[in-house]
Structure formats: structure tokens, C-alpha cells
Design a protein around this motif. Structure first.
Motif, PDB file in Angstrom:
ATOM      1  N   SER A 123       0.817  -1.206   0.000  1.00 46.85           N
ATOM      2  CA  SER A 123       0.000   0.000   0.000  1.00 46.85           C
ATOM      3  C   SER A 123       0.859   1.268   0.000  1.00 46.85           C
ATOM      4  CB  SER A 123      -0.904   0.002   1.232  1.00 46.85           C
ATOM      5  OG  SER A 123      -1.678   1.165   1.272  1.00 46.85           O
ATOM      6  N   TYR A 124       0.423   2.254  -0.764  1.00 51.39           N
ATOM      7  CA  TYR A 124       1.116   3.540  -0.770  1.00 51.39           C
ATOM      8  C   TYR A 124       0.243   4.636  -0.173  1.00 51.39           C
ATOM      9  CZ  TYR A 124      -1.431   3.848  -5.181  1.00 51.39           C
ATOM     10  OH  TYR A 124      -2.412   3.823  -6.137  1.00 51.39           O
ATOM     11  N   TYR A 125      -0.935   4.255   0.303  1.00 50.86           N
ATOM     12  CA  TYR A 125      -1.796   5.193   1.015  1.00 50.86           C
ATOM     13  C   TYR A 125      -2.547   4.401   2.065  1.00 50.86           C
ATOM     14  CZ  TYR A 125      -5.377   8.506   2.241  1.00 50.86           C
ATOM     15  OH  TYR A 125      -6.196   9.341   2.956  1.00 50.86           O
ATOM     16  N   GLU A 126      -2.287   4.697   3.306  1.00 60.19           N
ATOM     17  CA  GLU A 126      -2.889   3.923   4.379  1.00 60.19           C
ATOM     18  C   GLU A 126      -3.079   4.807   5.595  1.00 60.19           C
ATOM     19  OE1 GLU A 126      -4.716   0.563   5.112  1.00 60.19           O
ATOM     20  OE2 GLU A 126      -3.398   0.704   3.387  1.00 60.19           O
ATOM     21  N   GLY A 127      -4.219   4.673   6.232  1.00 59.44           N
ATOM     22  CA  GLY A 127      -4.477   5.454   7.434  1.00 59.44           C
ATOM     23  C   GLY A 127      -3.807   4.860   8.653  1.00 59.44           C
ATOM     24  N   PHE A 128      -3.771   3.523   8.752  1.00 57.05           N
ATOM     25  CA  PHE A 128      -3.136   2.895   9.905  1.00 57.05           C
ATOM     26  C   PHE A 128      -2.351   1.652   9.525  1.00 57.05           C
ATOM     27  CE2 PHE A 128      -3.019  -0.089  13.450  1.00 57.05           C
ATOM     28  CZ  PHE A 128      -2.328   0.672  14.368  1.00 57.05           C
ATOM     29  N   GLY A 129      -2.900   0.725   8.827  1.00 53.27           N
ATOM     30  CA  GLY A 129      -2.178  -0.492   8.469  1.00 53.27           C
ATOM     31  C   GLY A 129      -2.545  -1.668   9.359  1.00 53.27           C
ATOM     32  N   ILE A 130      -3.818  -1.855   9.601  1.00 50.00           N
ATOM     33  CA  ILE A 130      -4.283  -2.943  10.459  1.00 50.00           C
ATOM     34  C   ILE A 130      -3.779  -4.308   9.980  1.00 50.00           C
ATOM     35  CG2 ILE A 130      -6.359  -4.201  11.216  1.00 50.00           C
ATOM     36  CD1 ILE A 130      -7.724  -1.457  11.483  1.00 50.00           C
ATOM     37  N   PRO A 131      -3.741  -4.609   8.669  1.00 51.69           N
ATOM     38  CA  PRO A 131      -3.231  -5.918   8.251  1.00 51.69           C
ATOM     39  C   PRO A 131      -1.797  -6.182   8.733  1.00 51.69           C
ATOM     40  CG  PRO A 131      -4.414  -4.907   6.455  1.00 51.69           C
ATOM     41  CD  PRO A 131      -4.288  -3.856   7.520  1.00 51.69           C
ATOM     42  N   ILE A 132      -0.993  -5.149   8.859  1.00 53.55           N
ATOM     43  CA  ILE A 132       0.378  -5.331   9.357  1.00 53.55           C
ATOM     44  C   ILE A 132       0.342  -5.851  10.789  1.00 53.55           C
ATOM     45  CG2 ILE A 132       2.501  -4.108   9.990  1.00 53.55           C
ATOM     46  CD1 ILE A 132       1.909  -2.196   7.621  1.00 53.55           C
ATOM     47  N   VAL A 133      -0.467  -5.234  11.625  1.00 53.66           N
ATOM     48  CA  VAL A 133      -0.579  -5.651  13.030  1.00 53.66           C
ATOM     49  C   VAL A 133      -1.177  -7.051  13.115  1.00 53.66           C
ATOM     50  CG1 VAL A 133      -1.605  -5.130  15.274  1.00 53.66           C
ATOM     51  CG2 VAL A 133      -0.739  -3.265  13.833  1.00 53.66           C
ATOM     52  N   GLU A 134      -2.196  -7.322  12.309  1.00 50.15           N
ATOM     53  CA  GLU A 134      -2.815  -8.652  12.330  1.00 50.15           C
ATOM     54  C   GLU A 134      -1.808  -9.734  11.960  1.00 50.15           C
ATOM     55  OE1 GLU A 134      -7.423  -7.480  11.235  1.00 50.15           O
ATOM     56  OE2 GLU A 134      -6.011  -7.817   9.588  1.00 50.15           O
ATOM     57  N   ASN A 156       7.443   1.387   2.390  1.00 49.93           N
ATOM     58  CA  ASN A 156       7.949   2.337   3.388  1.00 49.93           C
ATOM     59  C   ASN A 156       7.148   3.631   3.377  1.00 49.93           C
ATOM     60  OD1 ASN A 156       8.828   3.509   1.039  1.00 49.93           O
ATOM     61  ND2 ASN A 156      10.997   3.380   1.510  1.00 49.93           N
ATOM     62  N   ALA A 157       5.933   3.557   2.846  1.00 46.51           N
ATOM     63  CA  ALA A 157       5.077   4.742   2.720  1.00 46.51           C
ATOM     64  C   ALA A 157       4.200   4.920   3.951  1.00 46.51           C
ATOM     65  CB  ALA A 157       4.199   4.605   1.479  1.00 46.51           C
ATOM     66  N   THR A 158       3.691   6.080   4.088  1.00 50.43           N
ATOM     67  CA  THR A 158       2.742   6.497   5.121  1.00 50.43           C
ATOM     68  C   THR A 158       3.156   6.003   6.504  1.00 50.43           C
ATOM     69  OG1 THR A 158       1.161   4.680   4.818  1.00 50.43           O
ATOM     70  CG2 THR A 158       0.887   6.585   3.412  1.00 50.43           C
ATOM     71  N   VAL A 159       2.254   5.330   7.204  1.00 45.70           N
ATOM     72  CA  VAL A 159       2.494   4.965   8.606  1.00 45.70           C
ATOM     73  C   VAL A 159       3.188   3.621   8.785  1.00 45.70           C
ATOM     74  CG1 VAL A 159       0.506   6.293   9.387  1.00 45.70           C
ATOM     75  CG2 VAL A 159       0.230   3.874   8.863  1.00 45.70           C
ATOM     76  N   HIS A 160       3.450   2.908   7.729  1.00 49.29           N
ATOM     77  CA  HIS A 160       3.991   1.553   7.857  1.00 49.29           C
ATOM     78  C   HIS A 160       5.249   1.471   8.712  1.00 49.29           C
ATOM     79  CE1 HIS A 160       1.827   0.676   3.809  1.00 49.29           C
ATOM     80  NE2 HIS A 160       0.987   0.821   4.807  1.00 49.29           N
ATOM     81  N   PRO A 161       6.274   2.298   8.468  1.00 54.48           N
ATOM     82  CA  PRO A 161       7.467   2.211   9.316  1.00 54.48           C
ATOM     83  C   PRO A 161       7.181   2.549  10.786  1.00 54.48           C
ATOM     84  CG  PRO A 161       8.005   3.343   7.276  1.00 54.48           C
ATOM     85  CD  PRO A 161       6.496   3.200   7.327  1.00 54.48           C
ATOM     86  N   GLU A 162       6.226   3.416  11.020  1.00 54.21           N
ATOM     87  CA  GLU A 162       5.864   3.759  12.395  1.00 54.21           C
ATOM     88  C   GLU A 162       5.155   2.587  13.070  1.00 54.21           C
ATOM     89  OE1 GLU A 162       3.053   6.974  14.760  1.00 54.21           O
ATOM     90  OE2 GLU A 162       3.563   7.347  12.663  1.00 54.21           O
ATOM     91  N   ILE A 163       4.344   1.871  12.334  1.00 52.70           N
ATOM     92  CA  ILE A 163       3.618   0.723  12.880  1.00 52.70           C
ATOM     93  C   ILE A 163       4.567  -0.444  13.109  1.00 52.70           C
ATOM     94  CG2 ILE A 163       1.804  -0.997  12.411  1.00 52.70           C
ATOM     95  CD1 ILE A 163       0.758   1.857  12.949  1.00 52.70           C
ATOM     96  N   ALA A 164       5.325  -0.831  12.110  1.00 55.31           N
ATOM     97  CA  ALA A 164       6.135  -2.042  12.191  1.00 55.31           C
ATOM     98  C   ALA A 164       7.522  -1.831  12.792  1.00 55.31           C
ATOM     99  CB  ALA A 164       6.268  -2.666  10.806  1.00 55.31           C
TER     100      ALA A 164
END
Length: 164
Positions: free
Chosen positions: A71-82, A94-102
Motif C-alpha cells: 500500500s502507498y496510502y494507508e491510514g493505519f495499516g491494520i493488516p500489518i498488526v494482524e 515504506n510509505a505512510t504509517v507503515h514504518p511507524e507501525i512495524a
């Protein structure tokens, strides 16, 4: 489109029996994605599930070798956490919130860079130590995303703001 191109290249360059399971609507109304799919060498290894109920989604994510989230546009990235909660290593853009989440619990690539994504896919398939490390880091990181942690963080913020 990036994921389909990368998966095709990954299958061409590495000997594996992986299939690509895409949860959600086929092509997402994207003509470029449909055209890319139609031109794939390994399109027979791509499975579009459509929308899945929660209990089936849990089984699909939990049985995956990895989650690839381009994804290159994501509000949070719930699938990453799941995925991390399921012990499934993550490769994400490495777009949007992904690096902050993971944080350090994922491998990253530029969202439109097919070669970088292929490299990360091959890396994860061939480096068992890195695979194990991402599983462990993902499980640890996922602990930060629960209602108790959220409530505690909000409470600390409220106390801090009211003390000022």
C-alpha cells in the motif's frame, strides 16, 4: 500492480511453490492491475479470495508464509498488526504509517519499486535467521497494539495535559 509484477518475477527467479493470495475485490477496479494479471506467467498461482469473513481472514493470515503489503496510502495499516499478531513476517512499503507501525519488525520497499520488493521476497524466503527474527520482533511489536495499551497511553496523555 507492483505486487503482481513482483510476484511474477519472484516465481521466475526462485524455486518455490508459493501462491499469492489476495484478499479483497479482484483488481480493485484498476485496469492496469487487470492487464498486469492477464500478462503474468504465473497467474495460475494468484488467488483472489474476495471479501472474507473475520474467522476466514484469521485463518488465511495465520497460515501465510508472509504478508506483503504494498500500500502507498494507508491510514493505519491494520493488516500489518494482524500479521505480526499471528507470527507472520511482514514485507511492506515504506510509505505512510507503515514504518511507524512495524518499526524494525518488517522489511521495507518503495511502493512502486518492483525490484526492491522482489529482493525483499527472495531475502525472506532464503534467510531463515531473518525470517525467525521478523517473527519474533513482530510478535513483540504487536503487543503495543491492544486496547489496554491504547487506554494507558490516552490516560497518560490526559494526565500530562491536565498537569500543565
Amino acid at each position: 500492480t507492483t505486487l503482481l509484477k513482483a510476484f511474477d518475477a519472484f516465481k521466475k527467479t526462485s524455486n518455490n511453490d508459493f501462491a499469492l493470495v489476495i484478499v479483497g475485490h479482484k483488481y480493485w477496479g484498476n485496469e492496469e492491475m487487470e492487464e498486469t494479471y492477464e500478462n503474468m506467467t504465473f497467474q495460475h498461482k494468484v488467488i483472489f479470495t474476495g471479501h472474507l469473513p473475520q474467522n476466514e481472514l484469521i485463518r488465511v493470515v495465520g497460515s501465510a508464509f508472509a504478508l506483503v503489503f504494498p500500500s502507498y496510502y494507508e491510514g493505519f495499516g491494520i493488516p500489518i498488526v494482524e500479521a505480526m499478531q499471528s507470527g507472520v513476517p511482514v514485507i511492506c512499503s515504506n510509505a505512510t504509517v507503515h514504518p511507524e507501525i512495524a518499526e524494525d519488525a518488517a522489511l521495507y520497499f518503495e511502493p512502486h519499486n518492483v525490484d526492491q520488493l522482489v529482493h525483499q521476497m527472495v531475502q525472506l524466503q532464503t534467510d531463515q535467521d531473518q525470517y525467525n527474527s521478523l517473527q519474533s520482533k513482530g510478535l513483540q511489536r504487536a503487543r503495543h497494539f491492544n486496547w489496554d495499551f491504547t487506554a494507558e497511553t490516552i490516560w497518560k496523555t490526559v494526565l500530562k495535559v491536565t498537569a500543565e
